[in-house]
Design a protein around this motif. Structure first.
Motif, PDB file in Angstrom:
ATOM      1  N   PHE A  64       0.927 -33.836  20.430  1.00  0.00           N
ATOM      2  CA  PHE A  64      -0.477 -34.215  20.438  1.00  0.00           C
ATOM      3  C   PHE A  64      -1.337 -33.119  19.825  1.00  0.00           C
ATOM      4  CE2 PHE A  64       0.095 -31.990  24.436  1.00  0.00           C
ATOM      5  CZ  PHE A  64      -1.017 -31.164  24.493  1.00  0.00           C
ATOM      6  N   ILE A  65      -2.509 -33.527  19.367  1.00  0.00           N
ATOM      7  CA  ILE A  65      -3.479 -32.607  18.776  1.00  0.00           C
ATOM      8  C   ILE A  65      -4.645 -32.474  19.744  1.00  0.00           C
ATOM      9  CG2 ILE A  65      -5.088 -32.256  16.853  1.00  0.00           C
ATOM     10  CD1 ILE A  65      -3.137 -34.000  15.170  1.00  0.00           C
ATOM     11  N   ALA A  66      -5.042 -31.256  20.035  1.00  0.00           N
ATOM     12  CA  ALA A  66      -6.216 -30.998  20.868  1.00  0.00           C
ATOM     13  C   ALA A  66      -7.396 -30.747  19.935  1.00  0.00           C
ATOM     14  CB  ALA A  66      -5.975 -29.790  21.768  1.00  0.00           C
ATOM     15  N   TYR A  67      -8.546 -31.372  20.255  1.00  0.00           N
ATOM     16  CA  TYR A  67      -9.729 -31.155  19.426  1.00  0.00           C
ATOM     17  C   TYR A  67     -10.979 -31.221  20.281  1.00  0.00           C
ATOM     18  CZ  TYR A  67     -10.418 -36.270  19.347  1.00  0.00           C
ATOM     19  OH  TYR A  67     -10.610 -37.584  19.692  1.00  0.00           O
ATOM     20  N   GLU A  68     -12.072 -30.704  19.715  1.00  0.00           N
ATOM     21  CA  GLU A  68     -13.359 -30.676  20.401  1.00  0.00           C
ATOM     22  C   GLU A  68     -14.435 -31.220  19.468  1.00  0.00           C
ATOM     23  OE1 GLU A  68     -12.664 -26.620  22.974  1.00  0.00           O
ATOM     24  OE2 GLU A  68     -13.494 -26.454  20.962  1.00  0.00           O
ATOM     25  N   ILE A  69     -15.467 -31.783  20.079  1.00  0.00           N
ATOM     26  CA  ILE A  69     -16.654 -32.193  19.329  1.00  0.00           C
ATOM     27  C   ILE A  69     -17.797 -31.332  19.841  1.00  0.00           C
ATOM     28  CG2 ILE A  69     -18.273 -34.059  18.844  1.00  0.00           C
ATOM     29  CD1 ILE A  69     -15.897 -35.989  19.043  1.00  0.00           C
ATOM     30  N   LEU A  70     -18.530 -30.748  18.899  1.00  0.00           N
ATOM     31  CA  LEU A  70     -19.620 -29.845  19.237  1.00  0.00           C
ATOM     32  C   LEU A  70     -20.915 -30.296  18.575  1.00  0.00           C
ATOM     33  CD1 LEU A  70     -16.928 -27.897  18.236  1.00  0.00           C
ATOM     34  CD2 LEU A  70     -18.225 -26.384  19.660  1.00  0.00           C
ATOM     35  N   VAL A  83     -22.714 -26.214  20.956  1.00  0.00           N
ATOM     36  CA  VAL A  83     -22.510 -26.670  22.329  1.00  0.00           C
ATOM     37  C   VAL A  83     -21.323 -27.623  22.331  1.00  0.00           C
ATOM     38  CG1 VAL A  83     -23.525 -27.939  24.253  1.00  0.00           C
ATOM     39  CG2 VAL A  83     -24.980 -26.504  22.817  1.00  0.00           C
ATOM     40  N   ASP A  84     -20.302 -27.312  23.113  1.00  0.00           N
ATOM     41  CA  ASP A  84     -19.119 -28.180  23.234  1.00  0.00           C
ATOM     42  C   ASP A  84     -19.495 -29.388  24.080  1.00  0.00           C
ATOM     43  OD1 ASP A  84     -16.681 -29.396  23.694  1.00  0.00           O
ATOM     44  OD2 ASP A  84     -15.639 -27.547  24.188  1.00  0.00           O
ATOM     45  N   ILE A  85     -19.408 -30.584  23.498  1.00  0.00           N
ATOM     46  CA  ILE A  85     -19.774 -31.785  24.253  1.00  0.00           C
ATOM     47  C   ILE A  85     -18.581 -32.714  24.498  1.00  0.00           C
ATOM     48  CG2 ILE A  85     -22.202 -31.738  23.591  1.00  0.00           C
ATOM     49  CD1 ILE A  85     -21.552 -33.926  21.524  1.00  0.00           C
ATOM     50  N   GLY A  86     -17.386 -32.267  24.167  1.00  0.00           N
ATOM     51  CA  GLY A  86     -16.217 -33.099  24.446  1.00  0.00           C
ATOM     52  C   GLY A  86     -14.930 -32.441  24.013  1.00  0.00           C
ATOM     53  N   SER A  87     -13.917 -32.489  24.867  1.00  0.00           N
ATOM     54  CA  SER A  87     -12.578 -31.983  24.547  1.00  0.00           C
ATOM     55  C   SER A  87     -11.592 -33.128  24.715  1.00  0.00           C
ATOM     56  CB  SER A  87     -12.207 -30.829  25.475  1.00  0.00           C
ATOM     57  OG  SER A  87     -13.082 -29.745  25.283  1.00  0.00           O
ATOM     58  N   TYR A  88     -10.664 -33.255  23.762  1.00  0.00           N
ATOM     59  CA  TYR A  88      -9.781 -34.418  23.718  1.00  0.00           C
ATOM     60  C   TYR A  88      -8.376 -33.999  23.316  1.00  0.00           C
ATOM     61  CZ  TYR A  88     -14.393 -36.510  23.244  1.00  0.00           C
ATOM     62  OH  TYR A  88     -15.706 -36.848  23.425  1.00  0.00           O
ATOM     63  N   ASN A  89      -7.399 -34.842  23.636  1.00  0.00           N
ATOM     64  CA  ASN A  89      -6.028 -34.743  23.149  1.00  0.00           C
ATOM     65  C   ASN A  89      -5.692 -36.084  22.530  1.00  0.00           C
ATOM     66  OD1 ASN A  89      -5.435 -32.121  24.116  1.00  0.00           O
ATOM     67  ND2 ASN A  89      -5.162 -32.946  26.161  1.00  0.00           N
ATOM     68  N   THR A  90      -4.992 -36.066  21.404  1.00  0.00           N
ATOM     69  CA  THR A  90      -4.666 -37.323  20.738  1.00  0.00           C
ATOM     70  C   THR A  90      -3.301 -37.252  20.079  1.00  0.00           C
ATOM     71  OG1 THR A  90      -5.454 -38.995  19.163  1.00  0.00           O
ATOM     72  CG2 THR A  90      -5.722 -36.697  18.516  1.00  0.00           C
ATOM     73  N   THR A  91      -2.688 -38.398  19.940  1.00  0.00           N
ATOM     74  CA  THR A  91      -1.494 -38.543  19.119  1.00  0.00           C
ATOM     75  C   THR A  91      -1.811 -39.426  17.917  1.00  0.00           C
ATOM     76  OG1 THR A  91      -0.777 -40.445  20.430  1.00  0.00           O
ATOM     77  CG2 THR A  91       0.090 -38.277  21.068  1.00  0.00           C
ATOM     78  N   THR A  92      -3.057 -39.895  17.830  1.00  0.00           N
ATOM     79  CA  THR A  92      -3.468 -40.817  16.771  1.00  0.00           C
ATOM     80  C   THR A  92      -4.189 -40.055  15.667  1.00  0.00           C
ATOM     81  OG1 THR A  92      -3.747 -42.555  18.420  1.00  0.00           O
ATOM     82  CG2 THR A  92      -4.752 -42.920  16.261  1.00  0.00           C
ATOM     83  N   LEU A 115     -16.500 -31.112  14.234  1.00  0.00           N
ATOM     84  CA  LEU A 115     -15.163 -31.449  14.727  1.00  0.00           C
ATOM     85  C   LEU A 115     -14.304 -30.205  14.566  1.00  0.00           C
ATOM     86  CD1 LEU A 115     -12.877 -33.378  15.618  1.00  0.00           C
ATOM     87  CD2 LEU A 115     -12.649 -34.033  13.210  1.00  0.00           C
ATOM     88  N   ARG A 116     -13.743 -29.715  15.681  1.00  0.00           N
ATOM     89  CA  ARG A 116     -12.895 -28.524  15.656  1.00  0.00           C
ATOM     90  C   ARG A 116     -11.533 -28.887  16.236  1.00  0.00           C
ATOM     91  NH1 ARG A 116     -15.174 -23.430  18.561  1.00  0.00           N
ATOM     92  NH2 ARG A 116     -15.045 -24.776  20.367  1.00  0.00           N
ATOM     93  N   CYS A 117     -10.495 -28.841  15.389  1.00  0.00           N
ATOM     94  CA  CYS A 117      -9.120 -29.058  15.849  1.00  0.00           C
ATOM     95  C   CYS A 117      -8.557 -27.715  16.297  1.00  0.00           C
ATOM     96  CB  CYS A 117      -8.257 -29.619  14.732  1.00  0.00           C
ATOM     97  SG  CYS A 117      -8.773 -31.257  14.182  1.00  0.00           S
ATOM     98  N   LEU A 118      -8.022 -27.677  17.502  1.00  0.00           N
ATOM     99  CA  LEU A 118      -7.432 -26.438  18.001  1.00  0.00           C
ATOM    100  C   LEU A 118      -6.068 -26.256  17.339  1.00  0.00           C
ATOM    101  CD1 LEU A 118      -8.416 -26.810  21.747  1.00  0.00           C
ATOM    102  CD2 LEU A 118      -9.683 -25.733  19.891  1.00  0.00           C
ATOM    103  N   PRO A 119      -5.744 -25.029  16.901  1.00  0.00           N
ATOM    104  CA  PRO A 119      -4.491 -24.823  16.178  1.00  0.00           C
ATOM    105  C   PRO A 119      -3.278 -25.122  17.049  1.00  0.00           C
ATOM    106  CG  PRO A 119      -5.929 -22.895  15.992  1.00  0.00           C
ATOM    107  CD  PRO A 119      -6.530 -23.808  17.020  1.00  0.00           C
ATOM    108  N   PRO A 120      -2.386 -26.010  16.599  1.00  0.00           N
ATOM    109  CA  PRO A 120      -1.147 -26.222  17.350  1.00  0.00           C
ATOM    110  C   PRO A 120      -0.233 -25.002  17.207  1.00  0.00           C
ATOM    111  CG  PRO A 120      -1.158 -27.556  15.354  1.00  0.00           C
ATOM    112  CD  PRO A 120      -2.487 -26.868  15.424  1.00  0.00           C
ATOM    113  N   ILE A 121       0.733 -24.906  18.096  1.00  0.00           N
ATOM    114  CA  ILE A 121       1.680 -23.787  18.064  1.00  0.00           C
ATOM    115  C   ILE A 121       2.351 -23.736  16.691  1.00  0.00           C
ATOM    116  CG2 ILE A 121       3.848 -22.904  19.034  1.00  0.00           C
ATOM    117  CD1 ILE A 121       2.969 -24.186  21.698  1.00  0.00           C
ATOM    118  N   GLY A 122       2.333 -22.564  16.080  1.00  0.00           N
ATOM    119  CA  GLY A 122       3.003 -22.374  14.796  1.00  0.00           C
ATOM    120  C   GLY A 122       2.136 -22.625  13.580  1.00  0.00           C
ATOM    121  N   GLU A 123       0.901 -23.107  13.766  1.00  0.00           N
ATOM    122  CA  GLU A 123       0.055 -23.345  12.587  1.00  0.00           C
ATOM    123  C   GLU A 123      -0.333 -22.004  11.980  1.00  0.00           C
ATOM    124  OE1 GLU A 123      -3.503 -26.220  11.135  1.00  0.00           O
ATOM    125  OE2 GLU A 123      -3.686 -25.438  13.155  1.00  0.00           O
TER     126      GLU A 123
END
Length: 195
Positions: A64-70, A83-92, A115-123
């Motif tokens: 899954f990918i973790a991302y935030e909307i600010l 301002v962080d207004i939402g944190s999400y995890n997705t496989t889509t 839109l900020r995608c959090l770096p997955p392990i190894g990126e």
């Protein structure tokens, strides 16, 4: 090695490795493609934004990918201006609508969606993990509303504690009864106050 002119013995022209080589998968590479939303949103309300995420690298650890909307005043994800207004995890991957809540504490004004995608392990490269909307939108303050007043009557001289239920009781709230200011107005939540 190709046969040389006049060479008659070519049995030693090819050498093979005695060990095996494992090919590692490419590292993950998540890309924030776009973020869009409505042009005007009110504080303390939920709206729908559309985020677009791509993965152009290898497999993502955990799947899954973790991302935030600010909300950002200057198109960046710097903590001082966003301002962080939402944190999400997705496989889509691709464009997907998401519900976002604008907190009542966000100041009214003009912002960009980020839109900020959090770096997955190894990126290894994270330069494409953040993208901002191309145009600004406005956060507005909804006026307070009243649903119920209890009790709905009392002596003209006052002295009765009244509970008012409604919405958007944020910050300093003033109450008047027939032109007379109420004393000790106390919001107990964003939907209820006593005076």
């Amino acid at each position: 090695v190709s046969q040389a002119p006049g060479e008659t013995n070519t049995s030693n022209n090819v050498v093979a490795s005695t060990s095996t080589m494992n090919l590692l998968p490419a590292p993950p590479d998540v890309s924030a493609v776009s973020i869009t939303g409505p042009g005007i949103v009110a504080r303390n309300t939920t709206f729908q934004a559309t985020r677009d995420i791509a993965s152009v690298g290898g497999p993502i650890s955990g799947g899954f990918i973790a991302y935030e909307i600010l909300l950002s005043v200057n198109k960046t994800n710097e903590q001082a201006s966003a301002v962080d207004i939402g944190s999400y995890n997705t496989t889509t991957l691709g464009a997907l609508p998401v519900n976002v809540l604008v907190p009542g504490t966000v100041a009214a004004g003009n912002y960009y969606y980020v839109l900020r995608c959090l770096p997955p392990i190894g990126e290894l490269v994270t330069t494409n993990n953040v993208i901002a909307s191309t145009s600004q939108f406005s956060v507005v303050v909804n006026p307070p509303t009243i649903t119920t007043i209890a009790p709905n009557n009392g002596p003209a001289a006052g002295g009765t504690t009244v509970t008012i239920t409604g919405q958007n009781y944020l910050g300093t709230v003033t109450v008047t009864f027939n032109g007379a200011a109420a004393t000790q107005v106390t919001p107990t939540s964003t939907t209820q106050l006593t005076c």
